[in-house]
Design an enzyme around this catalytic site. Structure first.
Site, PDB file in Angstrom:
ATOM      1  N   LYS A   1       0.838  -1.209   0.000  1.00 30.10           N
ATOM      2  CA  LYS A   1       0.000   0.000   0.000  1.00 30.10           C
ATOM      3  C   LYS A   1       0.871   1.257   0.000  1.00 30.10           C
ATOM      4  O   LYS A   1       0.585   2.225  -0.720  1.00 30.10           O
ATOM      5  CB  LYS A   1      -0.951  -0.032   1.205  1.00 30.10           C
TER       6      LYS A   1
ATOM      7  N   GLN B   1      -4.753  -1.512   9.269  1.00 35.14           N
ATOM      8  CA  GLN B   1      -4.601  -2.861   8.700  1.00 35.14           C
ATOM      9  C   GLN B   1      -5.217  -3.904   9.642  1.00 35.14           C
ATOM     10  O   GLN B   1      -4.895  -3.945  10.827  1.00 35.14           O
ATOM     11  CB  GLN B   1      -3.113  -3.162   8.466  1.00 35.14           C
TER      12      GLN B   1
ATOM     13  N   ASP C   1     -11.350   2.346   3.477  1.00 31.13           N
ATOM     14  CA  ASP C   1     -11.677   0.918   3.358  1.00 31.13           C
ATOM     15  C   ASP C   1     -13.192   0.709   3.237  1.00 31.13           C
ATOM     16  O   ASP C   1     -13.637  -0.391   2.898  1.00 31.13           O
ATOM     17  CB  ASP C   1     -11.183   0.144   4.592  1.00 31.13           C
TER      18      ASP C   1
HETATM   19  C1  BQF Z   1      -1.650 -10.703  -5.879  1.00 34.56           C
HETATM   20  C2  BQF Z   1      -5.967  -9.298   2.658  1.00 34.56           C
HETATM   21  C3  BQF Z   1      -6.891 -11.197   3.785  1.00 34.56           C
HETATM   22  C4  BQF Z   1      -6.901 -10.493   5.001  1.00 34.56           C
HETATM   23  C5  BQF Z   1      -6.460  -9.196   5.044  1.00 34.56           C
HETATM   24  C6  BQF Z   1      -1.649  -8.519  -4.683  1.00 34.56           C
HETATM   25  C7  BQF Z   1      -2.478  -8.311  -2.431  1.00 34.56           C
HETATM   26  C8  BQF Z   1      -2.683  -9.678  -2.411  1.00 34.56           C
HETATM   27  C9  BQF Z   1      -2.413 -10.457  -3.526  1.00 34.56           C
HETATM   28  C10 BQF Z   1      -2.783  -7.456  -1.258  1.00 34.56           C
HETATM   29  C11 BQF Z   1      -5.447  -8.614   1.479  1.00 34.56           C
HETATM   30  C12 BQF Z   1      -5.391  -9.317   0.161  1.00 34.56           C
HETATM   31  C13 BQF Z   1      -4.948  -7.327   1.616  1.00 34.56           C
HETATM   32  C14 BQF Z   1      -1.887  -9.881  -4.657  1.00 34.56           C
HETATM   33  C15 BQF Z   1      -4.327  -6.586   0.466  1.00 34.56           C
HETATM   34  C16 BQF Z   1      -5.113  -8.358  -0.976  1.00 34.56           C
HETATM   35  O1  BQF Z   1      -0.767 -10.373  -6.687  1.00 34.56           O
HETATM   36  O2  BQF Z   1      -2.408 -11.655  -6.089  1.00 34.56           O
HETATM   37  C17 BQF Z   1      -1.951  -7.732  -3.579  1.00 34.56           C
HETATM   38  O3  BQF Z   1      -1.924  -6.714  -0.862  1.00 34.56           O
HETATM   39  N1  BQF Z   1      -4.027  -7.459  -0.634  1.00 34.56           N
HETATM   40  C18 BQF Z   1      -5.020  -6.683   2.892  1.00 34.56           C
HETATM   41  O4  BQF Z   1      -4.618  -5.543   3.053  1.00 34.56           O
HETATM   42  O5  BQF Z   1      -5.542  -7.319   3.934  1.00 34.56           O
HETATM   43  C19 BQF Z   1      -5.986  -8.602   3.881  1.00 34.56           C
HETATM   44  C20 BQF Z   1      -6.438 -10.602   2.629  1.00 34.56           C
END
Ligand code: BQF
Length: 284
Positions: free
Chosen positions: A52, A96, A119
């Site tokens: 991020k 987060q 969010d």
């Molecule tokens: C990719 C998330 C579960 C719980 C909290 C790129 C992300 C993931 C995969 C990513 C996620 C999942 C995020 C890929 C943010 C998605 O290339 O496939 C980016 O950074 N995510 C989060 O902030 O909190 C989570 C999943």
């Protein structure tokens, strides 16, 4: 043989749009800031927060990281949120998730100013999603919708099936599809005849949290298959909720994991932060 929907490409397009608009605002003297709060040292959360911050840099936003220790109290985090709510340099606040167990996530989300809730987890923004008059769309469903749109398939009148009923993905995803006049079914762990219901879907969104949950016999030939799952395997590889190898020959369009919905989640966060900044500057 399905056509692959590239989240990498579509997210790059979204971020480029955001970057160009941020540049225009900067020319007017408006800088955009996102506060990113991480509590503790969950390794997955650290990866997400780093992505991020990197995205902020790529689109020309300022990012402000607040890394708090695992033993942070709920009151300490509430105090930080209050400071960020009142900081004019901060247009968006991202806490987060998940948070350590001594902190009530709902209390924190409720404390974030709805105008900075990029969010879209605050009850005010959740309510707006129900009504269909929203400022911010929750990042993951919004990203999934962008990917559906990138196929050119029109949602209106289609059978849409969402597997998973979480507040963060399943429920808002169903609402977005409903607002596009899809005929929407939400399935979950208690659903009977899951296979038959899924086989009826023109658009199938999997947000279950179980690797390879969606198998070939659950997919209608030619369907749009959107895989929201991010499951980490023992070997460290990311795996979706869809058995990609088996489903890909049947689907019309399919998202990969990694490189599908995941990068879109980050891109939509950038879009929401831009929207927040515009609104806070009377431009929206
Ligand atoms: C990719 C998330 C579960 C719980 C909290 C790129 C992300 C993931 C995969 C990513 C996620 C999942 C995020 C890929 C943010 C998605 O290339 O496939 C980016 O950074 N995510 C989060 O902030 O909190 C989570 C999943």
């Amino acid at each position: 043989m399905a056509q692959l929907i590239s989240g990498k490409e579509v997210s790059a397009q979204v971020k480029e749009r955001v970057r160009a608009q941020a540049e225009e605002l900067k020319a007017k003297g408006i800088e955009i800031g996102l506060a990113v709060v991480i509590v503790g040292d969950n390794p997955a959360s650290r990866v997400y927060v780093n992505s991020k911050k990197k995205a902020c840099e790529a689109v020309g936003f300022n990012s402000y990281e607040y890394a708090l220790p695992e033993e942070t109290t709920e009151q300490e985090l509430l105090d930080l949120v209050q400071v960020l709510n009142n900081d004019p340099k901060v247009n968006g606040i991202l806490v987060q998730l998940p948070l350590p167990k001594q902190i009530n996530e709902e209390a924190i989300i409720n404390a974030i100013s709805a105008e900075k809730d990029v969010d879209a987890f605050h009850p005010m923004n959740v309510g707006k999603i129900m009504i269909g008059s929203y400022a911010f769309l929750p990042c993951t469903p919004a990203g999934a919708m962008e990917l559906i749109d990138s196929t050119g398939v029109d949602v209106s009148g289609k059978n849409c099936v969402v597997i998973g009923r979480s507040n963060i993905v399943g429920k808002p995803m169903a609402m977005l599809l409903l607002h596009r006049s899809g005929t929407v079914t939400i399935c979950h762990s208690r659903t009977q005849n899951l296979k038959e219901i899924c086989r009826n879907a023109d658009i199938l969104v999997a947000a279950v949290g179980r690797a390879n949950f969606v198998t070939a016999d659950m997919v209608k030939p030619g369907a749009v298959v959107i895989d929201v799952g991010i499951n980490r395997m023992e070997d460290g590889k990311l795996c979706g909720d869809v058995d990609f190898a088996a489903v890909e020959p049947i689907a019309g369009y399919i998202t990969p994991v990694p490189g599908g919905v995941g990068p879109m989640t980050i891109a939509m966060l950038m879009q929401n932060t831009l929207t927040a900044a515009k609104q806070q500057n009377g431009l929206g």
